[in-house]
Structure formats: C-alpha cells, structure tokens
Design a protein around this motif. Structure first.
Motif, mmCIF file in Angstrom:
data_model
loop_
_atom_site.group_PDB
_atom_site.id
_atom_site.type_symbol
_atom_site.label_atom_id
_atom_site.label_comp_id
_atom_site.label_asym_id
_atom_site.label_seq_id
_atom_site.Cartn_x
_atom_site.Cartn_y
_atom_site.Cartn_z
ATOM 1 N N PRO A 55 0.839 -1.202 0.000
ATOM 2 C CA PRO A 55 0.000 0.000 0.000
ATOM 3 C C PRO A 55 0.877 1.257 0.000
ATOM 4 O O PRO A 55 1.925 1.289 0.649
ATOM 5 N N LEU A 56 0.444 2.236 -0.742
ATOM 6 C CA LEU A 56 1.219 3.476 -0.841
ATOM 7 C C LEU A 56 1.401 4.132 0.522
ATOM 8 O O LEU A 56 2.458 4.688 0.806
ATOM 9 N N TRP A 57 0.398 4.020 1.411
ATOM 10 C CA TRP A 57 0.516 4.665 2.719
ATOM 11 C C TRP A 57 1.668 4.075 3.521
ATOM 12 O O TRP A 57 2.308 4.788 4.291
ATOM 13 N N VAL A 58 1.959 2.777 3.335
ATOM 14 C CA VAL A 58 3.083 2.168 4.059
ATOM 15 C C VAL A 58 4.399 2.758 3.562
ATOM 16 O O VAL A 58 5.269 3.116 4.360
ATOM 17 N N ALA A 59 4.536 2.882 2.249
ATOM 18 C CA ALA A 59 5.760 3.452 1.686
ATOM 19 C C ALA A 59 5.943 4.911 2.125
ATOM 20 O O ALA A 59 7.046 5.331 2.485
ATOM 21 N N LEU A 60 4.853 5.672 2.115
ATOM 22 C CA LEU A 60 4.924 7.070 2.550
ATOM 23 C C LEU A 60 5.250 7.172 4.036
ATOM 24 O O LEU A 60 6.040 8.028 4.453
ATOM 25 N N LEU A 61 4.674 6.287 4.843
ATOM 26 C CA LEU A 61 4.942 6.292 6.283
ATOM 27 C C LEU A 61 6.399 5.937 6.567
ATOM 28 O O LEU A 61 7.047 6.561 7.422
ATOM 29 N N ILE A 62 6.939 4.979 5.842
ATOM 30 C CA ILE A 62 8.359 4.625 6.000
ATOM 31 C C ILE A 62 9.239 5.802 5.610
ATOM 32 O O ILE A 62 10.193 6.140 6.313
ATOM 33 N N SER A 63 8.918 6.457 4.510
ATOM 34 C CA SER A 63 9.703 7.626 4.076
ATOM 35 C C SER A 63 9.627 8.745 5.101
ATOM 36 O O SER A 63 10.635 9.393 5.413
#
Length: 87
Positions: A55-63
């Motif tokens: 999910p894009l939100w996981v990638a954004l949260l990691i960033s």
C-alpha cells in the motif's frame, strides 16, 4: 502589603520558545499523516533490485519516519557540536 496576581511573571503559552519550535512540527506532522493515510492504493515499488507491491501509505509512512530520523540525528549532532564549541 502588595497583592500580585498569579498570572504576573508568566509567559503566555504560545510565546514560550519550546512551543514556538514545536508548533510547526505538529502542524506539518498532522498534514503529512492525513496525506499518508488518504493514499491507500497498492503500488509497485522497486527497492534497488526487488519489486515489492505494498500500500502506498506504508511506503509514505516509511519515508516520513526515515525523514524524522534523519532530522533527529542531524539536530542532535548539531547541538553536540555547538555545545563542544562553546556556543
């Protein structure tokens, strides 16, 4: 006998230096988290070699978390360098 009010000598809450430094962080964090959690679609992300679907939100949260970590390390390193130098 002089009567002093309990408010005399107190700094207003939003005028305190710690609050003035923390307020922009809180506002930016709130906007970033809303942006992160509104992007719920799954995407393919290349992590150097492997291709990962998440999910894009996981990638954004990691960033976002990595950015916070980099900022904290930089701020800590900067404060110790200034303390060592004497100001």
């Amino acid at each position: 006998m002089t009567h002093t009010s309990p408010d005399q000598g107190r700094t207003p809450f939003f005028s305190r230096p710690a609050v003035r430094r923390l307020l922009p962080f809180v506002l930016i964090t709130a906007v970033a988290l809303v942006f992160i959690f509104e992007n719920r679609a799954s995407v393919e992300i290349r992590l150097l070699i492997p291709l990962v679907t998440m999910p894009l939100w996981v990638a954004l949260l990691i960033s976002w978390a990595l950015g916070l970590l980099a900022c904290a390390v930089t701020a800590r390193r900067r404060s110790t360098r200034h303390a060592r130098r004497g100001g």
